[in-house]
Scaffold this motif. Sequence first.
Motif, mmCIF file in Angstrom:
data_model
loop_
_atom_site.group_PDB
_atom_site.id
_atom_site.type_symbol
_atom_site.label_atom_id
_atom_site.label_comp_id
_atom_site.label_asym_id
_atom_site.label_seq_id
_atom_site.Cartn_x
_atom_site.Cartn_y
_atom_site.Cartn_z
ATOM 1 N N LEU A 50 7.213 -14.977 -12.684
ATOM 2 C CA LEU A 50 8.015 -13.751 -12.501
ATOM 3 C C LEU A 50 7.548 -13.268 -11.555
ATOM 4 O O LEU A 50 5.927 -12.818 -11.413
ATOM 5 N N THR A 51 7.936 -12.256 -10.291
ATOM 6 C CA THR A 51 7.245 -11.122 -9.031
ATOM 7 C C THR A 51 8.166 -10.367 -9.666
ATOM 8 O O THR A 51 9.831 -10.265 -9.226
ATOM 9 N N PHE A 52 7.835 -9.102 -9.920
ATOM 10 C CA PHE A 52 9.028 -7.932 -10.178
ATOM 11 C C PHE A 52 8.634 -6.937 -8.960
ATOM 12 O O PHE A 52 7.243 -6.723 -8.151
ATOM 13 N N VAL A 53 9.667 -6.305 -8.123
ATOM 14 C CA VAL A 53 9.244 -5.608 -7.498
ATOM 15 C C VAL A 53 9.846 -3.766 -7.157
ATOM 16 O O VAL A 53 10.430 -4.038 -8.135
ATOM 17 N N LEU A 54 9.634 -2.735 -6.975
ATOM 18 C CA LEU A 54 9.403 -1.721 -7.433
ATOM 19 C C LEU A 54 10.118 -1.232 -5.934
ATOM 20 O O LEU A 54 9.262 -1.603 -5.160
ATOM 21 N N ALA A 55 11.624 -0.785 -6.487
ATOM 22 C CA ALA A 55 11.418 -0.064 -5.694
ATOM 23 C C ALA A 55 12.361 1.259 -5.870
ATOM 24 O O ALA A 55 11.359 2.268 -6.084
ATOM 25 N N ASP A 56 12.924 1.632 -4.177
ATOM 26 C CA ASP A 56 12.276 3.321 -4.183
ATOM 27 C C ASP A 56 13.866 4.074 -4.740
ATOM 28 O O ASP A 56 13.685 5.227 -5.004
ATOM 29 N N ASN A 57 14.331 3.402 -5.523
ATOM 30 C CA ASN A 57 16.044 4.080 -6.321
ATOM 31 C C ASN A 57 15.439 4.254 -8.001
ATOM 32 O O ASN A 57 16.282 4.151 -8.165
ATOM 33 N N GLY A 58 13.969 4.230 -8.036
ATOM 34 C CA GLY A 58 13.643 3.771 -9.469
ATOM 35 C C GLY A 58 14.718 2.536 -10.469
ATOM 36 O O GLY A 58 13.803 3.039 -11.302
ATOM 37 N N THR A 59 14.222 1.361 -9.469
ATOM 38 C CA THR A 59 14.598 0.153 -10.367
ATOM 39 C C THR A 59 13.233 -1.097 -10.083
ATOM 40 O O THR A 59 12.782 -0.585 -9.034
ATOM 41 N N ILE A 60 13.356 -1.958 -10.962
ATOM 42 C CA ILE A 60 12.448 -2.807 -11.294
ATOM 43 C C ILE A 60 12.948 -3.959 -11.088
ATOM 44 O O ILE A 60 13.448 -4.370 -12.504
ATOM 45 N N LEU A 61 13.087 -5.179 -9.410
ATOM 46 C CA LEU A 61 14.202 -6.167 -9.382
ATOM 47 C C LEU A 61 12.907 -7.179 -10.258
ATOM 48 O O LEU A 61 11.821 -7.501 -9.454
ATOM 49 N N VAL A 62 13.499 -8.258 -10.909
ATOM 50 C CA VAL A 62 12.694 -9.417 -11.763
ATOM 51 C C VAL A 62 13.045 -10.345 -11.134
ATOM 52 O O VAL A 62 14.172 -10.429 -11.664
ATOM 53 N N TYR A 63 12.154 -11.353 -9.885
ATOM 54 C CA TYR A 63 13.137 -12.595 -9.827
ATOM 55 C C TYR A 63 11.998 -13.673 -10.441
ATOM 56 O O TYR A 63 10.576 -13.403 -10.094
ATOM 57 N N ALA A 64 12.719 -14.598 -10.602
ATOM 58 C CA ALA A 64 11.774 -15.825 -11.132
ATOM 59 C C ALA A 64 12.303 -16.863 -10.693
ATOM 60 O O ALA A 64 12.620 -16.925 -9.092
ATOM 61 N N VAL A 65 10.790 -17.402 -10.621
ATOM 62 C CA VAL A 65 10.574 -18.795 -9.490
ATOM 63 C C VAL A 65 11.254 -19.313 -8.998
ATOM 64 O O VAL A 65 11.549 -20.528 -8.414
ATOM 65 N N ASP A 66 12.113 -19.457 -10.557
ATOM 66 C CA ASP A 66 13.384 -20.841 -9.843
ATOM 67 C C ASP A 66 14.891 -20.439 -10.726
ATOM 68 O O ASP A 66 15.589 -21.074 -9.615
ATOM 69 N N SER A 67 14.943 -19.461 -10.589
ATOM 70 C CA SER A 67 16.400 -19.143 -10.447
ATOM 71 C C SER A 67 16.844 -17.501 -9.921
ATOM 72 O O SER A 67 18.121 -17.082 -9.675
ATOM 73 N N GLY A 68 15.446 -17.462 -9.583
ATOM 74 C CA GLY A 68 16.021 -15.693 -7.908
ATOM 75 C C GLY A 68 16.541 -14.508 -8.588
ATOM 76 O O GLY A 68 14.704 -14.882 -9.880
ATOM 77 N N GLY A 78 9.898 8.771 -9.570
ATOM 78 C CA GLY A 78 8.737 9.402 -9.816
ATOM 79 C C GLY A 78 7.524 7.669 -9.372
ATOM 80 O O GLY A 78 6.361 7.653 -8.984
ATOM 81 N N ILE A 79 7.803 7.112 -10.230
ATOM 82 C CA ILE A 79 6.728 5.727 -10.039
ATOM 83 C C ILE A 79 6.978 5.188 -8.487
ATOM 84 O O ILE A 79 7.907 4.669 -7.967
ATOM 85 N N ASP A 80 5.636 4.784 -8.632
ATOM 86 C CA ASP A 80 5.137 4.525 -7.635
ATOM 87 C C ASP A 80 4.397 3.464 -7.507
ATOM 88 O O ASP A 80 3.734 2.799 -6.732
ATOM 89 N N ARG A 81 4.052 3.153 -8.279
ATOM 90 C CA ARG A 81 2.869 1.762 -8.422
ATOM 91 C C ARG A 81 2.803 0.878 -9.957
ATOM 92 O O ARG A 81 3.700 1.512 -10.924
ATOM 93 N N ILE A 82 3.069 -0.411 -9.964
ATOM 94 C CA ILE A 82 3.295 -1.352 -11.210
ATOM 95 C C ILE A 82 1.783 -2.283 -11.626
ATOM 96 O O ILE A 82 1.757 -2.751 -10.080
ATOM 97 N N ALA A 83 1.672 -2.491 -12.306
ATOM 98 C CA ALA A 83 0.544 -3.800 -12.440
ATOM 99 C C ALA A 83 1.505 -4.516 -13.940
ATOM 100 O O ALA A 83 2.006 -3.633 -14.259
ATOM 101 N N VAL A 84 1.202 -5.665 -13.531
ATOM 102 C CA VAL A 84 1.437 -6.642 -15.041
ATOM 103 C C VAL A 84 0.412 -7.462 -15.535
ATOM 104 O O VAL A 84 -0.325 -7.754 -14.934
ATOM 105 N N ALA A 85 0.785 -7.103 -16.945
ATOM 106 C CA ALA A 85 -0.056 -8.050 -17.437
ATOM 107 C C ALA A 85 1.298 -8.912 -18.889
ATOM 108 O O ALA A 85 1.677 -9.189 -18.813
ATOM 109 N N ASP A 86 -0.529 -9.643 -19.999
ATOM 110 C CA ASP A 86 0.642 -10.325 -20.975
ATOM 111 C C ASP A 86 1.953 -11.123 -19.977
ATOM 112 O O ASP A 86 3.077 -10.958 -21.349
ATOM 113 N N GLU A 87 1.163 -12.268 -19.695
ATOM 114 C CA GLU A 87 2.380 -13.323 -18.653
ATOM 115 C C GLU A 87 4.150 -11.956 -18.932
ATOM 116 O O GLU A 87 5.078 -12.791 -18.587
ATOM 117 N N GLY A 88 3.827 -11.084 -17.765
ATOM 118 C CA GLY A 88 4.814 -10.079 -17.657
ATOM 119 C C GLY A 88 5.885 -9.827 -19.360
ATOM 120 O O GLY A 88 6.713 -9.464 -18.352
#
Length: 285
Positions: A50-68, A78-88
């Motif tokens: 999984l790839t988590f993209v923090l956007a400037d509109n207050g959302t996180i877009l979650v992309y899967a490796v095999d399904s977009g 206000g959220i401007d940094r993101i970190a991921v743990a525990d297998e997402g």
Amino acid sequence: MKYWTRIIGVGLMTVTLATAAHAAVGLQTIREFTLPVKPLDVALSPDGRLTFVLADNGTILVYAVDSGLKDTITVGPGIDRIAVADEGHTLVLTNSKTKQVRQVAVAFQAMIDIADSPFKGKKDAPIVLAVFSDFQCPHCGRIAPVLEQVLEHNPETVKIVFKNFPLNMHKLAMPAAQAAMAAHNQGKFWEFHNQIFATPNLAPDSFTKIATGLGLDMARFEADMKAPATQNKIMADMRNASAAEVNGTPSIFVNGWLYRGQRTPEAMQQVVDQEVTKLAATKKK
């Protein structure tokens, strides 16, 4: 305007330095996403799925490796940094302006295919407890009576669905699954299920003994154990498990949501009650 971000892999070759030398560095694009919003930060789940993209509109877009694009999570401004743990399954969100850090749990609803799977309870029960199980897994044997208690307490709203997930480490898990599905064809799945878990030391001839004791048509039972249709059903369950990111047994899903609580009737009842409340609220809308 669309923005894009590129996730890259860096390959490093270590060399022993006797004199001046250069380390070789290679860059290779693994995957690339075109984004509908401006990215502020990007994080990758530890397993790379999984790839988590923090956007400037207050959302996180979650992309899967095999399904977009898999999902969009609203986290607010206000959220401007993101970190991921525990297998997402855990996100750490930072608001630099307010100096706040927030840790949140993430859950994704899985699509559990329950068609033609053995079940207990009312066919149209609104709350489905789907359990991916292995007949040689001792924890699976212990969760079975717990689920039974939950069903007894909620006969109008809950049904239990069995999904096969025989683990490679258990040599008799696959034959046990085949035998149980063969018994299912004669309407005796749950009786067979209970007796397998009640057998302390499974052996190759255990399944024939159980089937005989249940009065099954043995010729049909033995043929169904070997039938391609039986194997296909088990493999379909295992593919469903993979899609739902099941990595161990027992794994329990409540209406598609992975259950992570204590495996007690009381703890599971709380989740059932929450689901009943959620469904009631949905009906009022």
